[in-house]
Design an enzyme around this catalytic site. Structure first.
Site, PDB file in Angstrom:
ATOM      1  CB  THR A   1      -0.908   0.042   1.252  1.00  0.00           C
ATOM      2  OG1 THR A   1      -0.068  -0.050   2.417  1.00  0.00           O
ATOM      3  CG2 THR A   1      -1.900  -1.095   1.256  1.00  0.00           C
TER       4      THR A   1
ATOM      5  CG  ASP B   1       5.684   6.979  -2.837  1.00  0.00           C
ATOM      6  OD1 ASP B   1       4.792   7.669  -3.342  1.00  0.00           O
ATOM      7  OD2 ASP B   1       6.880   7.051  -3.179  1.00  0.00           O
TER       8      ASP B   1
ATOM      9  CB  VAL C   1       6.420  -7.502   8.519  1.00  0.00           C
ATOM     10  CG1 VAL C   1       5.851  -7.425   7.136  1.00  0.00           C
ATOM     11  CG2 VAL C   1       6.812  -6.134   9.040  1.00  0.00           C
TER      12      VAL C   1
ATOM     13  CG  HIS D   1      21.544   5.783  -7.005  1.00  0.00           C
ATOM     14  ND1 HIS D   1      21.040   4.511  -6.981  1.00  0.00           N
ATOM     15  CD2 HIS D   1      20.654   6.545  -6.316  1.00  0.00           C
ATOM     16  CE1 HIS D   1      19.894   4.506  -6.301  1.00  0.00           C
ATOM     17  NE2 HIS D   1      19.643   5.731  -5.881  1.00  0.00           N
TER      18      HIS D   1
ATOM     19  CG  ASP E   1      19.023   9.471  -0.676  1.00  0.00           C
ATOM     20  OD1 ASP E   1      18.369   8.427  -0.496  1.00  0.00           O
ATOM     21  OD2 ASP E   1      18.616  10.410  -1.392  1.00  0.00           O
TER      22      ASP E   1
ATOM     23  NE  ARG F   1       1.414  -0.938   9.908  1.00  0.00           N
ATOM     24  CZ  ARG F   1       2.122   0.057  10.379  1.00  0.00           C
ATOM     25  NH1 ARG F   1       2.639  -0.020  11.574  1.00  0.00           N
ATOM     26  NH2 ARG F   1       2.335   1.145   9.662  1.00  0.00           N
TER      27      ARG F   1
ATOM     28  CG  ASP G   1      21.886   1.434  -7.577  1.00  0.00           C
ATOM     29  OD1 ASP G   1      21.280   2.238  -8.323  1.00  0.00           O
ATOM     30  OD2 ASP G   1      22.879   1.774  -6.929  1.00  0.00           O
ATOM     31  CG  HIS G   2      16.158   3.786  -8.990  1.00  0.00           C
ATOM     32  ND1 HIS G   2      16.535   4.319  -7.797  1.00  0.00           N
ATOM     33  CD2 HIS G   2      15.944   4.849  -9.805  1.00  0.00           C
ATOM     34  CE1 HIS G   2      16.558   5.646  -7.887  1.00  0.00           C
ATOM     35  NE2 HIS G   2      16.192   5.993  -9.092  1.00  0.00           N
TER      36      HIS G   2
ATOM     37  CE  LYS H   1      -1.525   3.056  -2.723  1.00  0.00           C
ATOM     38  NZ  LYS H   1      -1.929   4.035  -1.745  1.00  0.00           N
TER      39      LYS H   1
ATOM     40  CE  LYS I   1      16.775  14.299  -1.817  1.00  0.00           C
ATOM     41  NZ  LYS I   1      16.227  13.636  -3.009  1.00  0.00           N
TER      42      LYS I   1
HETATM   43  N1  LIG Z   1       9.116   5.706  -2.655  1.00  0.00           N
HETATM   44  C1  LIG Z   1      10.145   5.731  -3.482  1.00  0.00           C
HETATM   45  O1  LIG Z   1      10.157   6.401  -4.527  1.00  0.00           O
HETATM   46  C2  LIG Z   1      11.361   4.919  -3.168  1.00  0.00           C
HETATM   47  C3  LIG Z   1      11.386   4.057  -2.096  1.00  0.00           C
HETATM   48  N2  LIG Z   1      12.494   3.292  -1.868  1.00  0.00           N
HETATM   49  C4  LIG Z   1      12.524   2.335  -0.748  1.00  0.00           C
HETATM   50  O2  LIG Z   1      11.372   1.495  -0.797  1.00  0.00           O
HETATM   51  C5  LIG Z   1      10.945   1.145   0.501  1.00  0.00           C
HETATM   52  C6  LIG Z   1       9.480   1.523   0.680  1.00  0.00           C
HETATM   53  O3  LIG Z   1       9.337   2.919   0.520  1.00  0.00           O
HETATM   54  P1  LIG Z   1       7.912   3.621   0.368  1.00  0.00           P
HETATM   55  O4  LIG Z   1       7.013   2.826  -0.492  1.00  0.00           O
HETATM   56  O5  LIG Z   1       8.204   5.013  -0.021  1.00  0.00           O
HETATM   57  O6  LIG Z   1       7.377   3.590   1.878  1.00  0.00           O
HETATM   58  P2  LIG Z   1       5.891   3.921   2.404  1.00  0.00           P
HETATM   59  O7  LIG Z   1       6.065   4.470   3.762  1.00  0.00           O
HETATM   60  O8  LIG Z   1       5.116   4.678   1.418  1.00  0.00           O
HETATM   61  O9  LIG Z   1       5.212   2.471   2.516  1.00  0.00           O
HETATM   62  C7  LIG Z   1       5.507   1.585   3.558  1.00  0.00           C
HETATM   63  C8  LIG Z   1       4.688   0.315   3.390  1.00  0.00           C
HETATM   64  O10 LIG Z   1       5.037  -0.577   4.454  1.00  0.00           O
HETATM   65  C9  LIG Z   1       3.819  -1.045   5.089  1.00  0.00           C
HETATM   66  N3  LIG Z   1       4.094  -1.334   6.502  1.00  0.00           N
HETATM   67  C10 LIG Z   1       4.640  -0.505   7.422  1.00  0.00           C
HETATM   68  N4  LIG Z   1       4.760  -1.159   8.597  1.00  0.00           N
HETATM   69  C11 LIG Z   1       4.285  -2.412   8.412  1.00  0.00           C
HETATM   70  C12 LIG Z   1       4.146  -3.564   9.239  1.00  0.00           C
HETATM   71  N5  LIG Z   1       4.549  -3.578  10.512  1.00  0.00           N
HETATM   72  N6  LIG Z   1       3.640  -4.683   8.699  1.00  0.00           N
HETATM   73  C13 LIG Z   1       3.235  -4.705   7.418  1.00  0.00           C
HETATM   74  N7  LIG Z   1       3.334  -3.652   6.587  1.00  0.00           N
HETATM   75  C14 LIG Z   1       3.840  -2.520   7.079  1.00  0.00           C
HETATM   76  C15 LIG Z   1       2.846   0.086   4.890  1.00  0.00           C
HETATM   77  O11 LIG Z   1       1.548  -0.441   5.002  1.00  0.00           O
HETATM   78  P3  LIG Z   1       0.438   0.236   5.936  1.00  0.00           P
HETATM   79  O12 LIG Z   1       0.465   1.702   5.569  1.00  0.00           O
HETATM   80  O13 LIG Z   1      -0.812  -0.444   5.581  1.00  0.00           O
HETATM   81  O14 LIG Z   1       0.908   0.009   7.307  1.00  0.00           O
HETATM   82  C16 LIG Z   1       3.174   0.513   3.462  1.00  0.00           C
HETATM   83  O15 LIG Z   1       2.565  -0.367   2.565  1.00  0.00           O
HETATM   84  C17 LIG Z   1      11.927   1.854   1.451  1.00  0.00           C
HETATM   85  O16 LIG Z   1      12.962   0.974   1.750  1.00  0.00           O
HETATM   86  C18 LIG Z   1      12.473   3.010   0.611  1.00  0.00           C
HETATM   87  O17 LIG Z   1      13.770   3.400   1.032  1.00  0.00           O
HETATM   88  C19 LIG Z   1      13.586   3.346  -2.704  1.00  0.00           C
HETATM   89  C20 LIG Z   1      13.615   4.200  -3.772  1.00  0.00           C
HETATM   90  C21 LIG Z   1      12.529   5.058  -4.102  1.00  0.00           C
HETATM   91  O1  LIG Z   2      17.394   6.604  -4.626  1.00  0.00           O
HETATM   92  C1  LIG Z   2      17.061   7.772  -4.722  1.00  0.00           C
HETATM   93  O2  LIG Z   2      16.960   8.315  -5.936  1.00  0.00           O
HETATM   94  C2  LIG Z   2      16.185   9.480  -6.157  1.00  0.00           C
HETATM   95  C3  LIG Z   2      16.635  10.019  -7.505  1.00  0.00           C
HETATM   96  O3  LIG Z   2      16.330   9.080  -8.488  1.00  0.00           O
HETATM   97  P1  LIG Z   2      16.110   9.529  -9.998  1.00  0.00           P
HETATM   98  O4  LIG Z   2      15.862   8.263 -10.720  1.00  0.00           O
HETATM   99  O5  LIG Z   2      14.940  10.464  -9.999  1.00  0.00           O
HETATM  100  O6  LIG Z   2      17.356  10.226 -10.410  1.00  0.00           O
HETATM  101  C4  LIG Z   2      16.367  10.491  -5.070  1.00  0.00           C
HETATM  102  O7  LIG Z   2      15.411  11.523  -5.231  1.00  0.00           O
HETATM  103  C5  LIG Z   2      16.138   9.842  -3.732  1.00  0.00           C
HETATM  104  O8  LIG Z   2      16.421  10.777  -2.697  1.00  0.00           O
HETATM  105  C6  LIG Z   2      17.003   8.642  -3.561  1.00  0.00           C
HETATM  106  O9  LIG Z   2      16.593   7.935  -2.395  1.00  0.00           O
END
Ligand SMILES: NC(=O)C1=CN([C@@H]2O[C@H](COP(=O)(O)OP(=O)(O)OC[C@H]3O[C@@H](n4cnc5c(N)ncnc54)[C@H](OP(=O)(O)O)[C@@H]3O)[C@@H](O)[C@H]2O)C=CC1
Ligand SMILES: O=C1O[C@H](COP(=O)(O)O)[C@@H](O)[C@H](O)[C@H]1O
Length: 497
Positions: A15, A17, A86, A240, A235, A46, A177-178, A20, A340
Site C-alpha cells: 500500500t 508509495d 510483518v 547510485h 542516499d 498492515r 539500485d534503480h 503504487k 537536491k
Molecule cells: N518511494 C520511493 O520512490 C522509493 C522508495 N524506496 C525504498 O522502498 C521502501 C518503501 O518505501 P515507500 O514505499 O516510499 O514507503 P511507504 O512508507 O510509502 O510504505 C511503507 C509500506 O510498508 C507497510 N508497513 C509498514 N509497517 C508495516 C508492518 N509492521 N507490517 C506490514 N506492513 C507494514 C505500509 O503499510 P500500511 O500503511 O498499511 O501500514 C506501506 O505499505 C523503502 O525501503 C524506501 O527506502 C527506494 C527508492 C525510491
Molecule cells: O534513490 C534515490 O533516488 C532518487 C533520484 O532518483 P532519480 O531516478 O529520480 O534520479 C532520489 O530523489 C532519492 O532521494 C534517492 O533515495
C-alpha cells in the site's frame, strides 16, 4: 539463464508509495508486452483491505502512471491482498497458507519472488520469518528483492546481510539500485566495450577527468525523517554514484555473465583510494540548501522542511574527487556531484579527453576545445561527442561540432522504466544489474570514512541557494586541479530535437 516468467510475486509494503508509483505500473508494462507467463501478486501491508479494494488501487496506480490502458481489469484480477503485520509471527502462517493456495490456483510451479518495499528496519526480520515460517519451502525458485538503503553503514549492512543470508543464498538476493535499471546506465558498458574508437582511449593516457553529475530540483519532500539519518552521501553516493563510477572504470569482463561483470566492478571498488581524516576536506565537499527559487517558485530552507532538525547537520549536496589507484586510472580524477534543490534535474557523465599535444588552429587567442563524450542518462537519453572541425567557408578556423545520438529519437517512445527492467531481470534470474554484497561492503567502507569526519564536525549550513549548482567549494574542488564542471544544462543541447 532461466527464462521462466512464471512466478508468485509477494510485495511487502503493497500500500506504499513505491508499490503504487513504480511496481504496479512496471508489472503492468510487462503484462501488456506479454513478458509474463503465469503470474499472481499477493500484496502485503498492515491496513485492512479487501481484494476488490486492493485491485482498485492497482488499477488507479497504473492509470495514474500510464494513462488509460487496455486489459486493466484482467491485469488487476491477478492481484490479492493480505493484511499482515510483518513483526507478528502468526501472520506468516496464514500468509504461507494463502501463498500455497494461490500457487496451486495459478499453477505457479512454486516460484516465488519476495519484494520488500518497506522500511529497511524490516528487511532482516522479514527474511528470517520467510524461512522460519516456511514460505521459502518451495519446489521452484525463491528470490528476495531488497530496496535501498542496504544498511546505514558497513556494520549495520553486515548485520542485515547476515540475517538475509541465513534465509537466502547470495544468488537468491537481488539488491535493487534503480540506476542500474536506467537505459543509459546500462548503455555505458556497450558504449565502452563495443566501440573500437573508445576502448583504446579509455585510460589515463587519453582521459584527463570524468565528471558525473546527478542533480535534482526536488527538495527532501515528505522524506525528512529518513533523509535526516541519511544525507546525500548515503542516499545517492554510496549506491547510485558509486555504481556509475564502477561501470565507467571497470576492465572489460571476459563475458557478460553476472559473476564476471560483478567481479570486475568489485576490482574497481578494491582500487578506490581511501580518503580519511584530514584528507576528507581536500577530496569532498558537502552542502545543504537554503531558500531560493526554482521554476519561479520560492522554496524553503532545508532546515525548515517537515521532520528536519532546525539545526540539521545533514548534507543535501555532496561533491567529491574519487581516485582509482590502478594501472588504467592512476592520476585520473572521477569528479562526482549530487544534490537536491539544484538548478536542473539532470544526470550526465562527461568524459573529458586530454588535449592534443599542439594547438594549431585556435592560437593565439583561443584555447582548443577538449573532446568530450557526454552520456546523457536523464531526463533526455543519448550520447554527444564534442569534436573540433573546420568552420565552413573560413580560412583554417576551427569550431566545436557535436555528434549526437538521442535514444528517444531512434525508438520514438519512452524507454522502459528502470523498475520494469529490474523486475524482468529478477524473474529471468539475471542478477547482473543488482548489487552484490561485496560491492555494497566496499562502497560502505569508502563512505564510512567520510561520514565519520562529517558527523564529528558541524558544517556552516546552509551554504548553497536552492536553484543553483551547489556550494562554491564544489567548483573550487575542480579549479585547484585546473578543471571546471562542464555545465550540465548547456550540454543538454540538441540531442532530443
Ligand atoms: N518511494 C520511493 O520512490 C522509493 C522508495 N524506496 C525504498 O522502498 C521502501 C518503501 O518505501 P515507500 O514505499 O516510499 O514507503 P511507504 O512508507 O510509502 O510504505 C511503507 C509500506 O510498508 C507497510 N508497513 C509498514 N509497517 C508495516 C508492518 N509492521 N507490517 C506490514 N506492513 C507494514 C505500509 O503499510 P500500511 O500503511 O498499511 O501500514 C506501506 O505499505 C523503502 O525501503 C524506501 O527506502 C527506494 C527508492 C525510491
Ligand atoms: O534513490 C534515490 O533516488 C532518487 C533520484 O532518483 P532519480 O531516478 O529520480 O534520479 C532520489 O530523489 C532519492 O532521494 C534517492 O533515495
Amino acid at each position: 539463464m532461466e527464462q521462466n516468467m512464471t512466478s508468485l510475486i509477494m510485495i511487502f509494503g503493497a500500500t506504499g508509495d513505491l508499490a503504487k508509483r513504480k511496481l504496479f505500473p512496471s508489472l503492468y508494462r510487462l503484462f501488456s508486452r506479454n513478458k509474463l507467463d503465469k503470474f499472481a501478486v499477493i500484496g502485503v501491508a498492515r491496513r485492512s483491505l479487501s481484494n476488490d479494494e486492493f485491485q482498485q488501487s492497482v488499477r488507479e496506480s497504473v492509470t495514474s502512471a500510464l494513462g488509460n490502458k487496455e486489459n486493466l481489469d484482467e491485469f488487476a484480477s491477478h492481484f490479492y491482498y493480505q493484511s499482515h503485520d510483518v513483526a507478528d509471527s502468526n501472520s506468516y502462517v496464514s500468509l504461507k497458507k494463502f501463498a500455497d493456495q494461490i500457487d496451486e490456483t495459478y499453477d505457479l510451479e512454486g516460484n516465488r519472488i519476495f519484494y520488500l518495499a518497506m522500511a529497511p528496519e524490516f528487511f532482516g526480520p522479514i527474511a528470517l520469518h520467510l524461512k522460519s515460517d516456511g514460505l521459502t519451502d518451495v519446489k521452484g525458485y525463491k528470490r528476495l528483492v531488497i530496496e535501498k538503503p542496504f544498511g546505514h553503514d558497513l556494520e549495520s549492512a553486515k548485520t542485515l546481510n547476515k540475517q538475509i543470508r541465513s534465509a537466502f543464498s547470495e544468488k537468491e538476493v537481488y539488491r535493487i539500485d534503480h540506476y542500474l535499471g536506467k537505459e543509459m546506465v546500462r548503455n555505458i558498458e556497450v558504449i565502452r566495450f563495443a566501440n573500437a574508437i573508445f576502448e583504446p582511449l579509455w585510460n589515463n593516457r587519453y582521459i584527463s577527468n570524468i565528471q558525473i553529475t546527478s542533480s535534482e530540483t526536488l527538495g527532501v519532500e515528505e522524506r525528512g525523517r529518513y533523509y535526516e539519518t541519511s544525507g546525500a552521501l548515503r542516499d545517492m553516493l554510496q549506491n547510485h554514484m558509486m555504481q556509475m563510477v564502477a561501470l565507467l572504470a571497470m576492465e572489460p569482463p571476459i563475458s557478460l555473465t553476472t559473476d564476471e561483470v560483478r567481479s570486475e566492478k568489485v576490482r574497481v571498488f578494491r582500487s578506490l583510494r581511501t580518503v580519511e581524516g584530514e584528507e576528507v576536506k581536500q577530496y569532498f565537499v558537502r552542502g545543504q540548501y537554503g531558500e531560493g527559487t526554482i521554476d519561479d517558485v520560492k522554496v524553503p530552507n532545508y532546515r525548515d522542511e517537515t521532520m528536519v532538525d532546525k539545526e540539521s547537520n545533514t548534507e543535501t549536496f555532496v561533491a567529491g574527487k574519487i581516485m582509482i589507484d590502478n594501472f588504467r586510472w592512476a592520476g585520473v580524477p572521477f569528479y562526482i556531484r549530487t544534490g537536491k534543490r539544484m538548478a536542473a534535474k539532470s544526470t550526465k557523465i562527461v568524459v573529458q579527453f586530454k588535449d592534443i599535444p599542439m594547438n594549431l588552429y585556435y592560437q593565439p587567442e583561443k584555447m582548443l576545445n577538449p573532446n568530450l563524450l557526454v552520456i546523457h542518462i536523464q531526463p533526455e537519453e543519448g550520447i554527444t561527442l564534442h569534436l573540433n572541425a573546420k568552420k565552413a567557408g573560413g580560412h583554417l578556423d576551427a569550431q566545436e561540432v557535436k555528434l549526437s545520438f538521442a535514444n528517444t529519437g531512434i525508438h520514438a517512445m519512452n524507454t522502459p522504466e528502470g523498475y520494469e527492467k529490474l523486475l524482468y531481470d529478477c524473474m529471468r534470474g539475471d542478477a547482473t544489474n543488482f548489487t552484490h554484497w561485496d560491492e555494497v561492503a566496499y562502497s560502505w567502507a569508502f563512505v564510512d570514512k567520510i561520514s565519520a569526519v562529517w558527523e564529528k564536525t558541524k558544517a556552516e549550513f546552509p551554504n548553497y541557494e536552492s536553484g543553483t549548482m551547489g556550494p562554491k567549494a564544489a567548483d573550487e574542488l575542480l579549479e585547484k586541479d585546473g578543471f571546471f564542471w562542464w555545465p550540465v544544462t548547456d550540454l543538454e543541447v540538441d540531442i532530443c530535437k
